[in-house]
Design a protein around this motif. Structure first.
Motif, PDB file in Angstrom:
ATOM      1  N   VAL A  18       0.863  -1.309  -0.118  1.00 56.38           N
ATOM      2  CA  VAL A  18      -0.069   0.016  -0.102  1.00 56.38           C
ATOM      3  C   VAL A  18       0.729   1.118  -0.084  1.00 56.38           C
ATOM      4  N   GLY A  29      -4.806   3.678  -0.135  1.00 56.74           N
ATOM      5  CA  GLY A  29      -4.736   2.289  -0.101  1.00 56.74           C
ATOM      6  C   GLY A  29      -5.711   1.375  -0.025  1.00 56.74           C
ATOM      7  N   SER A 229       3.730   0.822   6.148  1.00 62.62           N
ATOM      8  CA  SER A 229       3.305   1.935   5.022  1.00 62.62           C
ATOM      9  C   SER A 229       3.812   3.221   5.033  1.00 62.62           C
TER      10      SER A 229
END
Length: 268
Positions: A18, A29, A229
């Motif tokens: 993501v 995402g 992420s």
């Protein structure tokens, strides 16, 4: 391995993907998180399609709070936040995000799954075939609020930040692309905050929620996705300067179509 551990480790890996996609392509995402997390929760947490969709969407929105803060602050420092546009659009977004979360919480999981799949196909088609056009007139405060409301509602239904919807809409009304992206970054944060809060309230003491849930937000998944992420987004941004993002967008759009078809057929 315990189901909770499997879900958390899987979300760590999901966060890597993501973050890279967000950095390279500037997409939220949620388009990836929602179907993957739905699959994980059905197979390892014993949830059903009826209950899993609002949890996956709410959890996706909760991750955007953390990434959205970083993105919004970066655009603020770059001078890409046009206060009047953000003010009027943000007002509509807050209302739309609250309503979208409430709608997602009260319709059937099967219908919500199909709505998500249809909207993903539309976004994928826009990524492949869409061309940026502009209107002959500028947007009034009332129009900006309406655009924000629609963006907030759809984004909360999908668990996404809304940039793919808001940026083309603002550019259509002759707003500079950089200011449109900056507004979308700040608006994504608003969508995440108000949408998540609405999902938490709607799912409070809801039966059938897995352990470690806050309303409809599944905290272990949020923690796993955010942990990786926030680091890989920066890497993705650097990679985006070196690779052909047009080809990447086309590949991602094809993947999203396949995901949508799978969701129509069934995610369990």
């Amino acid at each position: 391995m315990e189901p909770l551990t499997i879900i958390f480790v899987s979300c760590l890996a999901l966060g890597v993907v993501v973050g890279l996609l967000a950095g390279m392509l500037g997409i939220g995402g949620g388009l990836i998180i929602v179907p993957v997390l739905s699959y994980l929760l059905i197979h390892f947490a014993g949830m059903t399609v009826e209950t899993v969709m609002p949890v996956a969407i709410a959890t996706s929105l909760s991750t955007i709070i953390f990434t959205g803060m970083s993105s919004a602050f970066a655009h603020y420092r770059l001078g890409n936040i046009h206060k009047p546009t953000v003010l009027y659009t943000g007002f509509g977004i807050a209302i739309g995000a609250i309503l979208g979360a409430q709608i997602a919480s009260h319709i059937s999981g099967a219908l919500l799954k199909d709505i998500f799949a249809v909207l993903v196909i539309i976004i994928a088609a826009q990524m492949i075939f869409g061309k940026q056009k502009t209107s002959d007139s500028e947007a009034s405060p009332w129009v900006l609020s309406c655009v924000g409301s629609g963006t907030g509602l759809i984004s909360a239904l999908m668990g996404v930040g809304g940039g793919a919807l808001l940026v083309p809409a603002l550019v259509w009304f002759r707003i500079n692309i950089r200011l449109a992206i900056g507004c979308a970054a700040f608006s994504g944060l608003l969508i995440a905050v108000f949408g998540t809060a609405s999902f938490v309230a709607a799912g409070w003491q809801q039966a059938g929620m897995p352990q470690w849930s806050l309303g409809y937000v599944y905290l272990p998944a949020t923690a796993g996705i955010v942990t990786t992420s926030i680091f890989t987004a920066g890497i993705g941004a650097k990679l985006g300067q070196r690779v052909n993002t047009r080809v990447l967008k086309a590949m991602l759009a094809c993947l999203l179509v396949l995901v949508s078809i799978k969701m129509f057929v069934g995610i369990n």
